[in-house]
Scaffold this active site. Structure first.
Site, PDB file in Angstrom:
ATOM      1  N   ILE A  29       0.804  -1.157  -0.092  1.00 42.11           N
ATOM      2  CA  ILE A  29       0.109  -0.110   0.009  1.00 42.11           C
ATOM      3  C   ILE A  29       0.773   1.308  -0.137  1.00 42.11           C
ATOM      4  O   ILE A  29       0.544   2.241  -0.731  1.00 42.11           O
ATOM      5  CB  ILE A  29      -0.933   0.086   1.261  1.00 42.11           C
ATOM      6  CG1 ILE A  29      -2.068  -1.189   1.143  1.00 42.11           C
ATOM      7  CG2 ILE A  29      -1.764   1.360   1.339  1.00 42.11           C
ATOM      8  CD1 ILE A  29      -2.829  -1.266   2.181  1.00 42.11           C
ATOM      9  N   ILE A  77      10.063   0.398  13.841  1.00 41.82           N
ATOM     10  CA  ILE A  77       9.691   1.130  14.763  1.00 41.82           C
ATOM     11  C   ILE A  77       9.546   0.623  16.252  1.00 41.82           C
ATOM     12  O   ILE A  77       9.449   1.211  17.014  1.00 41.82           O
ATOM     13  CB  ILE A  77       8.048   1.672  14.339  1.00 41.82           C
ATOM     14  CG1 ILE A  77       6.933   0.344  14.298  1.00 41.82           C
ATOM     15  CG2 ILE A  77       8.232   2.633  13.199  1.00 41.82           C
ATOM     16  CD1 ILE A  77       5.726   1.160  14.263  1.00 41.82           C
ATOM     17  N   THR A 139      -8.274  -3.013   9.500  1.00 39.55           N
ATOM     18  CA  THR A 139      -8.493  -4.035   8.707  1.00 39.55           C
ATOM     19  C   THR A 139      -9.903  -4.240   8.740  1.00 39.55           C
ATOM     20  O   THR A 139     -10.493  -4.267   9.950  1.00 39.55           O
ATOM     21  CB  THR A 139      -7.591  -5.189   9.114  1.00 39.55           C
ATOM     22  OG1 THR A 139      -7.989  -6.496   8.284  1.00 39.55           O
ATOM     23  CG2 THR A 139      -7.712  -5.491  10.611  1.00 39.55           C
ATOM     24  N   GLU A 141     -10.861  -7.189   9.091  1.00 42.56           N
ATOM     25  CA  GLU A 141     -10.746  -8.556   9.852  1.00 42.56           C
ATOM     26  C   GLU A 141     -11.356  -8.026  11.185  1.00 42.56           C
ATOM     27  O   GLU A 141     -11.864  -9.066  11.854  1.00 42.56           O
ATOM     28  CB  GLU A 141      -9.349  -8.988  10.100  1.00 42.56           C
ATOM     29  CG  GLU A 141      -8.770  -9.458   8.866  1.00 42.56           C
ATOM     30  CD  GLU A 141      -8.494 -11.111   8.971  1.00 42.56           C
ATOM     31  OE1 GLU A 141      -8.865 -11.626  10.120  1.00 42.56           O
ATOM     32  OE2 GLU A 141      -8.368 -11.839   7.966  1.00 42.56           O
ATOM     33  N   TYR A 185      -4.674 -11.383  15.143  1.00 48.05           N
ATOM     34  CA  TYR A 185      -4.426 -10.215  14.324  1.00 48.05           C
ATOM     35  C   TYR A 185      -5.646  -9.113  14.339  1.00 48.05           C
ATOM     36  O   TYR A 185      -5.692  -8.019  14.767  1.00 48.05           O
ATOM     37  CB  TYR A 185      -4.188 -10.708  12.976  1.00 48.05           C
ATOM     38  CG  TYR A 185      -4.293  -9.375  11.946  1.00 48.05           C
ATOM     39  CD1 TYR A 185      -3.322  -8.489  11.918  1.00 48.05           C
ATOM     40  CD2 TYR A 185      -5.508  -9.562  10.784  1.00 48.05           C
ATOM     41  CE1 TYR A 185      -3.322  -7.361  11.037  1.00 48.05           C
ATOM     42  CE2 TYR A 185      -5.215  -8.268   9.797  1.00 48.05           C
ATOM     43  CZ  TYR A 185      -4.303  -7.258   9.947  1.00 48.05           C
ATOM     44  OH  TYR A 185      -4.368  -6.239   8.882  1.00 48.05           O
ATOM     45  N   TRP A 215      -7.531  -5.216  -0.605  1.00 48.75           N
ATOM     46  CA  TRP A 215      -6.884  -4.327  -1.680  1.00 48.75           C
ATOM     47  C   TRP A 215      -5.981  -5.220  -2.273  1.00 48.75           C
ATOM     48  O   TRP A 215      -4.848  -5.666  -1.619  1.00 48.75           O
ATOM     49  CB  TRP A 215      -6.204  -3.251  -0.898  1.00 48.75           C
ATOM     50  CG  TRP A 215      -7.245  -2.367  -0.040  1.00 48.75           C
ATOM     51  CD1 TRP A 215      -8.418  -2.348   0.060  1.00 48.75           C
ATOM     52  CD2 TRP A 215      -6.645  -0.993   0.303  1.00 48.75           C
ATOM     53  NE1 TRP A 215      -8.745  -1.327   0.786  1.00 48.75           N
ATOM     54  CE2 TRP A 215      -7.831  -0.192   0.917  1.00 48.75           C
ATOM     55  CE3 TRP A 215      -5.518  -0.129   0.114  1.00 48.75           C
ATOM     56  CZ2 TRP A 215      -7.845   0.988   1.572  1.00 48.75           C
ATOM     57  CZ3 TRP A 215      -5.464   1.271   0.874  1.00 48.75           C
ATOM     58  CH2 TRP A 215      -6.585   1.650   1.419  1.00 48.75           C
ATOM     59  N   VAL A 253      -8.697 -23.719   0.446  1.00 46.14           N
ATOM     60  CA  VAL A 253      -8.519 -23.924   1.742  1.00 46.14           C
ATOM     61  C   VAL A 253     -10.096 -24.124   2.098  1.00 46.14           C
ATOM     62  O   VAL A 253     -11.038 -23.352   1.677  1.00 46.14           O
ATOM     63  CB  VAL A 253      -8.082 -22.729   2.732  1.00 46.14           C
ATOM     64  CG1 VAL A 253      -8.288 -23.077   4.211  1.00 46.14           C
ATOM     65  CG2 VAL A 253      -6.528 -22.656   2.238  1.00 46.14           C
ATOM     66  N   ARG A 260     -15.317 -13.068  -0.374  1.00 42.56           N
ATOM     67  CA  ARG A 260     -14.597 -11.881  -0.127  1.00 42.56           C
ATOM     68  C   ARG A 260     -14.721 -10.823  -1.240  1.00 42.56           C
ATOM     69  O   ARG A 260     -15.487 -11.044  -2.304  1.00 42.56           O
ATOM     70  CB  ARG A 260     -13.097 -12.218  -0.321  1.00 42.56           C
ATOM     71  CG  ARG A 260     -12.659 -13.149   0.866  1.00 42.56           C
ATOM     72  CD  ARG A 260     -12.383 -12.493   1.958  1.00 42.56           C
ATOM     73  NE  ARG A 260     -12.076 -12.968   3.121  1.00 42.56           N
ATOM     74  CZ  ARG A 260     -12.662 -14.038   3.936  1.00 42.56           C
ATOM     75  NH1 ARG A 260     -14.176 -14.124   3.787  1.00 42.56           N
ATOM     76  NH2 ARG A 260     -12.183 -14.654   4.984  1.00 42.56           N
ATOM     77  N   TYR A 331      -2.898 -24.073   7.125  1.00 44.45           N
ATOM     78  CA  TYR A 331      -2.359 -23.006   8.012  1.00 44.45           C
ATOM     79  C   TYR A 331      -2.165 -23.659   9.282  1.00 44.45           C
ATOM     80  O   TYR A 331      -1.316 -22.776  10.168  1.00 44.45           O
ATOM     81  CB  TYR A 331      -3.650 -22.048   8.265  1.00 44.45           C
ATOM     82  CG  TYR A 331      -4.005 -20.827   6.960  1.00 44.45           C
ATOM     83  CD1 TYR A 331      -3.213 -20.083   6.701  1.00 44.45           C
ATOM     84  CD2 TYR A 331      -5.066 -21.067   6.742  1.00 44.45           C
ATOM     85  CE1 TYR A 331      -3.521 -19.107   5.644  1.00 44.45           C
ATOM     86  CE2 TYR A 331      -5.595 -20.456   5.475  1.00 44.45           C
ATOM     87  CZ  TYR A 331      -4.719 -19.413   5.038  1.00 44.45           C
ATOM     88  OH  TYR A 331      -4.802 -18.592   3.991  1.00 44.45           O
TER      89      TYR A 331
END
Length: 389
Positions: A29, A77, A139, A141, A185, A215, A253, A260, A331
């Protein structure tokens, strides 16, 4: 950028181009946002990241017409005393830094939580204490699962948008059990959102929170073994691209049943630029940025990408283009998923008058053309066996 023309915001006022501190500027991004800012605006960018491969073309003083307006600082950072000074040098900080690859949520939950919550804390603190504006990238999510996913499969309310369209100000955030570490997350991202919001409410921090909905486009993630680790698992677009480049079946999966929505990076960056240049309209808001018209199941995405790749590469698809794998196999233990992710667009329409433009087919054609042009030869070399002399 052409000089002389005064840029106006959505209310017809001249835009004062603040210097921008962009954390995570070297990522997918960040690289597109840097290009947009340098190409179309007079903003100066302090670009902070550990890597700069994706923005090298902007930094080279010999070849870049913009090198004077972008300054790269190689910092992590997590532990760098220069961070507050760099935030102070700019009027606006954009925080894009994150571990945001689903394959990491189970296998590196501690890194995921630290990266998305603990490491972001000083950024929020420095912006608040120094009266600097913050655009924080979260996000989709954070929404977790839809309310509709808890209803029986044939329940009529599953078709009611109130039960699956995700709204910034009313939709609950529903995560799986603690054992499902995939939500590490989303949970870290939700908590930093709450902290940013609280800083705004208690200490007057000027903020905008961005919730991206898938995105995708050129330079997303990496192709394993070519410009990233061979054992790495990138997100779905790069995963499928890697399979197509190697002429391997695309792994679905749990049957690829999750749904989505996908948006072209160039459309999404237009929305971010509007947020940057219209603070009076964007401040204090949490904003979905996605394309509800581009909804598909992951299986449909795989089928579409197979067709598009055949078109752009001139290669016929392999005999069995997809293969089903379990989430545990792909995963590891602790994986869980959301069923649908459709953004409500009311706030972004009302505040910024923005709508996405690019269809899923067009954005895949553009992206896979880039993937083929950039990686096809390298993949061929990496996969060809040496001939015995």
């Amino acid at each position: 950028m052409a000089t002389g023309a005064v840029r106006l915001d959505l209310d017809g006022k001249p835009i004062k181009p603040p210097p921008i501190c962009m954390i995570g500027a070297g990522g997918f991004i960040g690289s597109h946002l840097c290009e947009k800012l340098l190409n179309e605006t007079p903003h100066k960018v302090l670009a902070l990241d550990v890597y700069n491969d994706k923005i090298k073309h902007l930094l080279d003083p010999d070849t870049s017409e913009w090198a004077e307006r972008i300054q790269f600082h190689r910092i992590n950072i997590k532990h760098d005393s220069r961070l507050e000074g760099l935030v102070k040098m700019a009027d606006l900080t954009i925080n894009l830094a994150a571990i945001c690859t689903p394959a990491d949520y189970n296998t590196r939950p501690l890194d995921t939580i630290y990266s998305n919550f603990i490491d972001a804390l000083p950024v929020v603190k420095y912006c608040s204490e120094n009266n600097k504006r913050l655009i924080h990238f979260s996000t989709c999510e954070v929404y977790g699962k839809t309310i509709g996913s808890f209803l029986p499969k044939d329940h009529p309310l599953r078709q009611d948008p109130d039960f699956y369209v995700l709204k910034e100000d009313t939709s609950p955030c529903i995560f799986g059990s603690i054992e499902k570490q995939r939500w590490s997350y989303a949970c870290a991202k939700q908590l930093i959102e709450r902290l940013v919001y609280a800083e705004g409410a208690e200490n007057g921090l000027e903020f905008t929170i961005v919730r991206p909905f898938n995105w995708i486009g050129p330079r997303m993630d990496f192709i394993p073994g070519i410009d990233g680790p061979s054992e790495g698992v990138p997100r779905v677009l790069a995963c499928f691209s890697n399979n197509l480049l190697r002429r391997e079946p695309l792994k679905l999966v749990d049957g690829g049943e999750s749904q989505r929505t996908f948006i072209y990076i160039k459309d999404a960056i237009e929305a971010v630029l509007l947020m940057i240049e219209n603070p009076e309209r964007a401040n204090g808001h949490i904003i979905n940025v996605g394309n509800p018209n581009n909804e598909v199941t992951v299986r449909q995405l795989a089928e579409m990408m197979t067709k598009v790749y055949s078109k752009v590469s001139g290669e016929t698809a392999i005999e069995s283009p997809t293969i089903d794998v379990s989430s545990k196999e792909f995963y590891g233990e602790g994986y869980d998923d959301s069923d649908k992710r459709i953004p409500d667009m009311t706030i972004i329409n009302r505040q910024l008058g923005w709508n996405p433009k690019t269809s899923l087919w067009d954005l895949l054609e553009s992206t896979l053309t880039y993937q083929h042009r950039t990686y096809a030869e390298a993949v061929k070399k990496a996969t060809s066996k040496p001939v015995a002399s």
